[in-house]
Each structure stands twice: as C-alpha cells, then as structure tokens.
Design a protein around this motif. Structure first.
Motif, PDB file in Angstrom:
ATOM      1  N   TYR A 198       0.571  -1.269   0.285  1.00  0.00           N
ATOM      2  CA  TYR A 198      -0.076  -0.181   0.511  1.00  0.00           C
ATOM      3  C   TYR A 198       0.493   1.537   0.135  1.00  0.00           C
ATOM      4  O   TYR A 198       0.643   2.152  -0.604  1.00  0.00           O
ATOM      5  N   GLU A 199       2.121   1.268   1.015  1.00  0.00           N
ATOM      6  CA  GLU A 199       2.693   2.427   0.915  1.00  0.00           C
ATOM      7  C   GLU A 199       3.965   2.827  -0.244  1.00  0.00           C
ATOM      8  O   GLU A 199       4.303   3.942  -0.945  1.00  0.00           O
ATOM      9  N   ARG A 202       0.902   3.792  -2.781  1.00  0.00           N
ATOM     10  CA  ARG A 202       0.384   5.372  -2.208  1.00  0.00           C
ATOM     11  C   ARG A 202       1.412   6.913  -2.818  1.00  0.00           C
ATOM     12  O   ARG A 202       1.773   7.352  -2.374  1.00  0.00           O
ATOM     13  N   GLU A 205       0.837   8.348  -6.238  1.00  0.00           N
ATOM     14  CA  GLU A 205      -0.296   8.598  -5.831  1.00  0.00           C
ATOM     15  C   GLU A 205      -0.170   9.566  -5.195  1.00  0.00           C
ATOM     16  O   GLU A 205      -0.024  10.669  -6.015  1.00  0.00           O
ATOM     17  N   PRO A 207       3.059  11.830  -3.314  1.00  0.00           N
ATOM     18  CA  PRO A 207       4.353  11.546  -2.899  1.00  0.00           C
ATOM     19  C   PRO A 207       4.270  12.265  -0.960  1.00  0.00           C
ATOM     20  O   PRO A 207       5.272  12.561  -0.805  1.00  0.00           O
ATOM     21  N   TRP A 208       3.259  13.537  -1.359  1.00  0.00           N
ATOM     22  CA  TRP A 208       4.271  14.573  -0.090  1.00  0.00           C
ATOM     23  C   TRP A 208       3.440  13.824   0.544  1.00  0.00           C
ATOM     24  O   TRP A 208       3.996  14.694   2.038  1.00  0.00           O
ATOM     25  N   LEU A 209       2.881  13.270   1.106  1.00  0.00           N
ATOM     26  CA  LEU A 209       2.186  12.125   2.391  1.00  0.00           C
ATOM     27  C   LEU A 209       3.546  11.434   3.062  1.00  0.00           C
ATOM     28  O   LEU A 209       3.538  10.970   4.052  1.00  0.00           O
TER      29      LEU A 209
ATOM     30  N   ALA B  22      -9.386   5.480  -0.851  1.00  0.00           N
ATOM     31  CA  ALA B  22      -8.237   5.709  -0.523  1.00  0.00           C
ATOM     32  C   ALA B  22      -7.082   4.725  -0.161  1.00  0.00           C
ATOM     33  O   ALA B  22      -6.113   5.219  -0.017  1.00  0.00           O
ATOM     34  N   HIS B  23      -8.208   4.977   1.353  1.00  0.00           N
ATOM     35  CA  HIS B  23      -6.748   4.043   2.555  1.00  0.00           C
ATOM     36  C   HIS B  23      -6.651   2.587   2.586  1.00  0.00           C
ATOM     37  O   HIS B  23      -6.630   2.534   3.716  1.00  0.00           O
ATOM     38  N   ASP B  38      -2.300   8.350   7.593  1.00  0.00           N
ATOM     39  CA  ASP B  38      -1.409   8.757   7.563  1.00  0.00           C
ATOM     40  C   ASP B  38      -0.680   9.895   8.270  1.00  0.00           C
ATOM     41  O   ASP B  38       0.723  10.339   8.268  1.00  0.00           O
ATOM     42  N   ARG B  63       6.077   3.697  10.766  1.00  0.00           N
ATOM     43  CA  ARG B  63       6.892   5.075  10.322  1.00  0.00           C
ATOM     44  C   ARG B  63       6.957   6.380  11.467  1.00  0.00           C
ATOM     45  O   ARG B  63       5.780   6.906  11.374  1.00  0.00           O
ATOM     46  N   LEU B 129      -3.198  17.422   7.087  1.00  0.00           N
ATOM     47  CA  LEU B 129      -3.504  17.876   5.094  1.00  0.00           C
ATOM     48  C   LEU B 129      -4.883  17.205   4.655  1.00  0.00           C
ATOM     49  O   LEU B 129      -5.333  16.247   5.391  1.00  0.00           O
ATOM     50  N   GLY B 131      -7.439  15.065   2.701  1.00  0.00           N
ATOM     51  CA  GLY B 131      -7.379  13.490   2.081  1.00  0.00           C
ATOM     52  C   GLY B 131      -6.560  12.727   3.170  1.00  0.00           C
ATOM     53  O   GLY B 131      -6.167  11.506   2.645  1.00  0.00           O
ATOM     54  N   MET B 132      -6.159  13.336   4.276  1.00  0.00           N
ATOM     55  CA  MET B 132      -5.395  12.184   5.437  1.00  0.00           C
ATOM     56  C   MET B 132      -6.100  11.244   6.175  1.00  0.00           C
ATOM     57  O   MET B 132      -7.539  12.106   6.372  1.00  0.00           O
ATOM     58  N   PRO B 260       2.787  20.299   1.749  1.00  0.00           N
ATOM     59  CA  PRO B 260       3.504  20.116   0.099  1.00  0.00           C
ATOM     60  C   PRO B 260       4.095  21.248  -0.252  1.00  0.00           C
ATOM     61  O   PRO B 260       2.873  22.230  -0.649  1.00  0.00           O
ATOM     62  N   ASN B 264       5.094  19.134  -5.532  1.00  0.00           N
ATOM     63  CA  ASN B 264       3.927  18.459  -4.431  1.00  0.00           C
ATOM     64  C   ASN B 264       1.964  18.838  -4.732  1.00  0.00           C
ATOM     65  O   ASN B 264       1.398  18.342  -4.144  1.00  0.00           O
ATOM     66  N   LYS B 267       0.014  18.397  -7.491  1.00  0.00           N
ATOM     67  CA  LYS B 267      -0.426  17.333  -7.003  1.00  0.00           C
ATOM     68  C   LYS B 267      -1.824  17.209  -6.252  1.00  0.00           C
ATOM     69  O   LYS B 267      -2.506  16.512  -6.837  1.00  0.00           O
ATOM     70  N   ALA B 268      -1.342  17.532  -5.154  1.00  0.00           N
ATOM     71  CA  ALA B 268      -1.606  17.473  -3.418  1.00  0.00           C
ATOM     72  C   ALA B 268      -2.837  18.508  -4.209  1.00  0.00           C
ATOM     73  O   ALA B 268      -4.021  18.160  -3.875  1.00  0.00           O
ATOM     74  N   TRP B 271      -5.260  16.785  -5.911  1.00  0.00           N
ATOM     75  CA  TRP B 271      -6.504  15.638  -5.428  1.00  0.00           C
ATOM     76  C   TRP B 271      -7.282  16.706  -4.599  1.00  0.00           C
ATOM     77  O   TRP B 271      -8.302  15.973  -4.390  1.00  0.00           O
ATOM     78  N   TRP B 272      -6.545  16.967  -4.136  1.00  0.00           N
ATOM     79  CA  TRP B 272      -7.456  17.456  -2.939  1.00  0.00           C
ATOM     80  C   TRP B 272      -9.426  18.461  -3.311  1.00  0.00           C
ATOM     81  O   TRP B 272     -10.194  17.884  -2.564  1.00  0.00           O
TER      82      TRP B 272
END
Lengths: 211, 475
Positions: A198-199, A202, A205, A207-209, B22-23, B38, B63, B129, B131-132, B260, B264, B267-268, B271-272
């Motif tokens: 998944y990571e 993702r 899709e 990358p900012w995360l 998405a998650h 996230d 992470r 952010l 979408g998280m 971001p 980035n 791109k963000a 999606w947002w």
C-alpha cells in the motif's frame, strides 16, 4: 489480552442514560502512566462523598451509601446493566480499564458511544447491545436480590436466571479476537507485506504524504 | 444504443467513501478493513501505556515521520520557567519526552513556541492535510475533519496499534449529512451552529456515523470556524465530522511548515479538489437545519444536548414524557443548581474560560476581544481567563494587542494548553462554581469536581464576563 467466553455474574443496574467517560473515571486519574489500578476510582464522583486523587488512599475516603455500587448486595458484581449512549465523551481507554479492574467483564446497554465500544474489545471486555425493551425487562428483573445473568459469547446470548435468552450481534473478527484472546497488533503485523505494498503505491499517487 | 446502467457503474460517492477507499490496505470482511493512517498525533495522557506496550513486545514505530507529539493536557498555563509543580503531572509529561526521545518521534516540548493543544497545532503546522487519515488518542481528533480529512479519536490500545503498524482495523461507519441551509444571522458563530445541531440530533444522534457538515452556512465559515464545528461532532456521538475541501481549505494550508511544496503542492491540490461528495451521493441519514433559525446558544445541563438559545429558559422536566430523560433532566438541574423555567440571561456566573481545542484560535480571541474592548469584568466574576491554543496563537494575539485588551479588562492571559477544559492541570472550578466556558463538554465534574459548566461561543463568554451573567450579544 484476556479471553472472553462465558461469564455468569451478579448484575448491577446503573439506571442513567449518557454515562460519560468523565463519570466512569475522572481526569485526575488519567495522570497515571499505568494500565492497572483504576478500579478503586471507578465512578469516583458518584461513589465517594469526598474528593479523591491518585495519591489519596481510597480506603480513607467516605463512600456515598446512596450510590448503587456501594450497596452491599452488589458487591462482587461482574455484569453491568446500563442505559443508552453508555461511555460517551472522551477517548480514554482508562474508562474500560477502570471497569475491568473493578471486576466487571461486560456491560449490557441499548447503545454505546463509538470510541468506548471500540476500546472495550481491546481489553477483553465485552460491550453488548440489546433492544430497548429487552433492557427495560432486565432492569425490572435485576431488582431481585442476587440476580445473575449469563453472557455466552460463542453463543451470542444473554441468559436470565429464569431461562429467557436474548441474542446479540457482534462483528465476527472482534468475536474471534475476544474468544481466543488474540493480540490484534500481532495479527496486523502478519499483513506487513500488504502494508508495504500500500505504501509503495501511495507514494506514487501522493508523494507529499511521505516527504 | 443507450447504456442505462452507465450511471450505476460509477456510482456517486460521498466524501467519506472517497477517504475510506483511498486508505484501505486490506479488506477484512463484514465492512471492516485495515485502514492506513497518514498522521498520528500523540499527547502525554493516552500514550505512555502504548509506548510501554511497544517496549514489552520489542516493537518499533512503523513510520516515524507520520507521528507528531506534544504535551497539552497537563501543562501549566502560568509561568513555565519553574516546570510543572504537580509531581504526577510532571511524571506524565516527562514520560512523553523520554518516549519520544527513545523512539525518535518529533515532539514540540513545553518550552517550544510551537507547543499547544494538539488539535490546534496539527492544522497550524500543516501536519493536518486534506485527504489524510488523522488519528490521535483524543476524542476531539474529529477537529481535523474540517480539512476534508478522515480524523477520529482512538483509545490507548489503538494508539499502540497505529504506532506499531501505521494502520487500524476499522469498520466503515454509516454516513450522515447535516446541511445548514442559508446564511446565519449577524453575531452567530460556528459554536452556535454546532451546539444547535447537537441540540437537534442529541449526543447520541451521530453514534455509528461519520457526519458530513454541508450547506451555505458551513461553506461560509473560515477554516477555524469549520474546526470548531467538526471538533464537536464527537459531542453529537459521531467519531468523525468532515467538511468538503474548497478554496478556503487550500488557501489555509498553503505555506504551512509541513504542507507540500513545489510540484508536490500542485499534485496535492489536484487531488484535494476532488474531495467532496459527488452530486447525487446517497447518505444513510440527512438532517436539514435552517441557518436563519440559529440564535446564540447556551447549555443549561450536564450534556451538550442540553442546550437552549440565550433568549430561552431552563427547560422544565415536568414537561418531559420519557421517564429516563426526565430523571436525567432533574439530575442535571440539581447538579447545576438551577430551577426549571429560569431565563438564561438571569444566570449569574463565577468564572469565565476562553480556550480549548474548540475555541482557542486567533479568530476566537479576536471575537472575544472585540466584545471586551474597553470594558471591565463584572465584580461577581472571580476569575476570567484566556488560554490561547498554541504558542503561535499567543504570539499573534500579542502582536495584535489582544493581550492588553484582556488584561485591561481584568482577564488573566495564560500560556497555551488544554487548561480548564478538563482541569488536568491546576486550572479548575471549585465545587458549586459556575463557569461560562468556550470548551466542549459540560459533563458533571468536567472542569473540576462539583463545577458547573455552561458552553458558549467566545463572544458570548466575553459578554458574560462583562455583564456577570449571560447576555444576548445580538442585543
């Protein structure tokens, strides 16, 4: 985690709606960095007439004789009967730890707040939802001295001493974890590959995360 | 040839559906899924046992960069140069510091200008952010849903699970949409909107649901107002509240430290801009509220649903048909020391608290300062305090001279933290004291054993401080 299969226990009726987690375990006890020892402070503000804190010995405090938990007939209760929206308010898992530490294994109510409900399963403590009319009937029956309910998780039933049986629903995954006392983190880590996959996807899709 | 099934092949989705899908790391059957997390925000009260669990099992955070920690519940709001006086509170904050050191988690320490209430600093830093998925061992994590993020509070076992696996096992909730139609009247704030919603649907109204707040009155709110609304979704029983992303959201996020940048960013944003419910999306339940009907709100009881407009009266339990509810009302009136049918504007107060993750941001302080400007707190008000949500909010307020406005009026101007929202530090009510509070819970004992809390907006709290009793700020 402590497994849960069948519990037969003295039943304590707590006839109040919207019992919040501040009432179950007040904030001063959340300063403890341990998971145990919260039982003496369960329902603290209702249970004692004087103020308490982590460094005050509960044995030196004045119990409120009016509060149901202090009535001698309910000593040793392990089944809690409650009203709607039990456990509303904060996310403190300490509320479940306090109920468990006191000796309760299960709470039966017409509805629960979501976070409390979720937290319960992590500690081997079973929250059971029954219909309003079933709860009403149990509150009436629980007036009887020494009233004991049997909760059977594999069968998904609550049985009364008179032989009535009420069925409850439970998510199969949660049931399995409880019955076997499984460590959920260990189970999830068996899916490490899926998490890594998944990571990786993702990261492409979004990358900012991962920046 | 037409294709009548085309529409159903790409069904309209709710914002919640989009965030959920998405998650999903893995489907687990019966609507449950392993959901990727996230952002994990960590504070000192609900984390020590989770870190112990990691140590006990020889596990490490999955992470590190996904975590951000801050101490907020136990921190003193007075002079911090002496540290924390209460040894038990100090132990808990020390435990967070050493756990973050040991595991390598970024933490804003008590002396850091960026320290503050976890739900204030997340958005302020751009750590939250659109979408998280955002989780924290705190029920008011729903706040972050204002950004079109799926954000919810968790218990300590799930804190440990999120740390160890970067995921949580979750069951998809029902969807509810609360539409606040039209424009609110002048003087009506986000706090009044959300209290009115809770008054309508009740504290259990959102149980099992994620609430999407929608409509003209919600879209018209600033990000700070939207955070106030989503913050209290939990008081309506919903674990999460969400609001669609729009230009207001994107403008707020831009340039924040964790947001971001460059390619980035573009791109963000792309999606947002998709993070809203599609036209025709179906919700399991819908509630419609007319914005024009909303008046300034004041709670009278011990549950946030026990709320009336400021020009109303304390309700009469004798008129309640349901026995459990009637007993609940009687118990609340007894605890609150109020008689049925008392006009709200005759209720006199002892203390005023302006702060908490609901209402401690710069716009809240500006709104309160505007009411206070040039006046003095009433003689019956023993203490009126303003507790900014973060060090940066405090700094901004001081730059604007708001601290002088409050101090000149007799308020105390404090250091940032959760403070008297729940009184885990030294700030609390004494038994019987009555408080006009901008916080989120009026539960028995919440602000101190025997304390009596009335929830209001910052402007209403400020006006009550000046008058010594509740007043209609529209008057």
């Amino acid at each position: 985690m402590q497994a849960f299969t069948q519990v037969t226990g003295l039943t304590l009726p707590l006839d109040r709606a919207n019992v919040d987690t501040d009432a179950i375990i007040p904030k001063q006890y959340l300063k403890s960095i341990k998971r145990s020892g919260f039982g003496p402070f369960l329902f603290d503000d209702w249970r004692y007439l004087d103020a308490g804190d982590l460094d005050i010995d509960p044995a030196t405090r004045r119990p409120n004789p009016e509060f149901v938990l202090n009535q001698p007939r309910y000593k040793g209760a392990s089944v809690l009967l409650a009203r709607e929206n039990f456990g509303c308010g904060s996310s403190r898992e300490h509320a479940v730890w306090a109920l468990s530490d006191y000796g309760f294994r299960t709470v039966i109510a017409p509805s629960f707040a979501d976070i409390f409900f979720n937290n319960s399963f992590k500690t081997g403590f079973l929250p059971i939802v029954l219909k309003d009319e079933e709860i009403d009937a149990l509150f009436v029956e629980a007036q009887a001295e020494g009233y004991r309910l049997t909760v059977d998780l594999p069968e998904q039933t609550v049985r009364t001493p008179g032989g009535k049986s009420f069925r409850f629903d439970i998510d199969p995954f949660r049931k399995d974890c409880l019955v076997r006392g499984l460590d959920e983190i260990g189970l999830t880590l068996q899916r490490s590959e899926a998490i890594r996959a998944y990571e990786a996807r993702r990261k492409q899709e979004a990358p900012w995360l991962f920046a | 040839m037409t294709n009548p099934s085309a529409a159903s092949e790409t069904p309209s989705k709710t914002l919640y559906d989009k965030l959920w899908q998405a998650h999903v790391v893995a489907e687990m059957g019966d609507g449950a899924a392993l959901l990727y997390i996230d952002r994990h925000l960590v504070h000192e009260v609900t984390s020590p046992q989770a870190f112990d669990g990691l140590r006990l099992n020889g596990r490490k955070p999955w992470r590190l960069a996904a975590n951000l920690a801050v101490a907020d519940h136990n921190v003193p709001t007075t002079d911090r140069s002496q540290g924390i006086a209460d040894p038990i509170s100090r132990t808990q904050v020390d435990a967070l510091d050493s756990n973050c050191d040991e595991f390598g988690i970024t933490e804003f320490r008590m002396s850091d200008l960026r320290q503050g209430i976890v739900h204030v600093i997340g958005p302020e830093q751009g750590a939250t952010l659109p979408g998280m998925t955002v989780v924290c061992g705190d029920s008011h994590t729903s706040t972050h849903g204002a950004f079109g993020a799926l954000a919810f509070g968790i218990g300590t076992s799930e804190v440990e699970h999120a740390l160890a696996t970067q995921t949580l096992v979750q069951k998809k909730s029902r969807s509810m949409r609360v539409t606040v139609h039209g424009k609110v009247a002048p003087g009506i704030t986000a706090k009044d909107i959300v209290l009115a919603i809770i008054g309508r649907i009740g504290t259990a109204g959102g149980n099992g649901s994620t609430i999407e707040f929608a409509g003209e009155a919600i879209a018209a709110l600033s990000m700070e107002g939207r955070m106030t609304v989503c913050n209290m979704a939990i008081e309506a029983g919903a674990r999460a509240g969400i609001i669609a992303v729009d230009q207001t959201t994107i403008d707020y996020v831009k340039g924040r430290p964790f947001a971001p940048k460059g390619e980035n960013w573009d791109k963000a944003v792309a999606w947002w801009n998709t993070l809203h419910s599609d036209a025709g999306a179906k919700f399991d339940s819908e509630v419609l509220i007319e914005a024009a009907d909303i008046k300034p709100q004041v709670t009278w009881g011990t549950s946030p649903e026990m709320v009336v407009p400021v020009d109303g009266r304390v309700p009469d339990p004798a008129k309640e048909a349901d026995a459990t509810r009637r007993q609940g009302m009687e118990r609340a009136l007894h605890y609150m020391g109020l008689a049925a049918n008392t006009p709200i504007n005759e209720i006199r107060i002892d203390k005023v608290f302006i702060g908490s993750c609901t209402n401690s941001r710069i716009e809240d302080l500006r709104a309160a300062a505007k009411v206070v400007g040039g006046k003095r707190i009433a003689s019956n008000v023993k203490l009126a305090m303003v507790v900014p949500g973060s060090g940066l909010v405090k700094q901004q307020a001081e730059k604007e001279g708001l601290d002088r406005v409050f101090l000149d009026a007799g308020f105390e101007w404090r250091e940032p933290g959760c403070s008297m929202c729940l009184g885990m530090n030294a700030d609390r009510l004494s038994p019987g004291e009555r408080c006009a509070s901008t916080s989120n819970r009026n539960f028995e004992g919440r602000q101190g054993q025997g304390g009596r809390t009335h929830l209001v907006s910052p402007a209403m709290a400020a006006a009550a401080a000046i008058a010594g009793h509740f007043v209609d700020i529209r008057g």
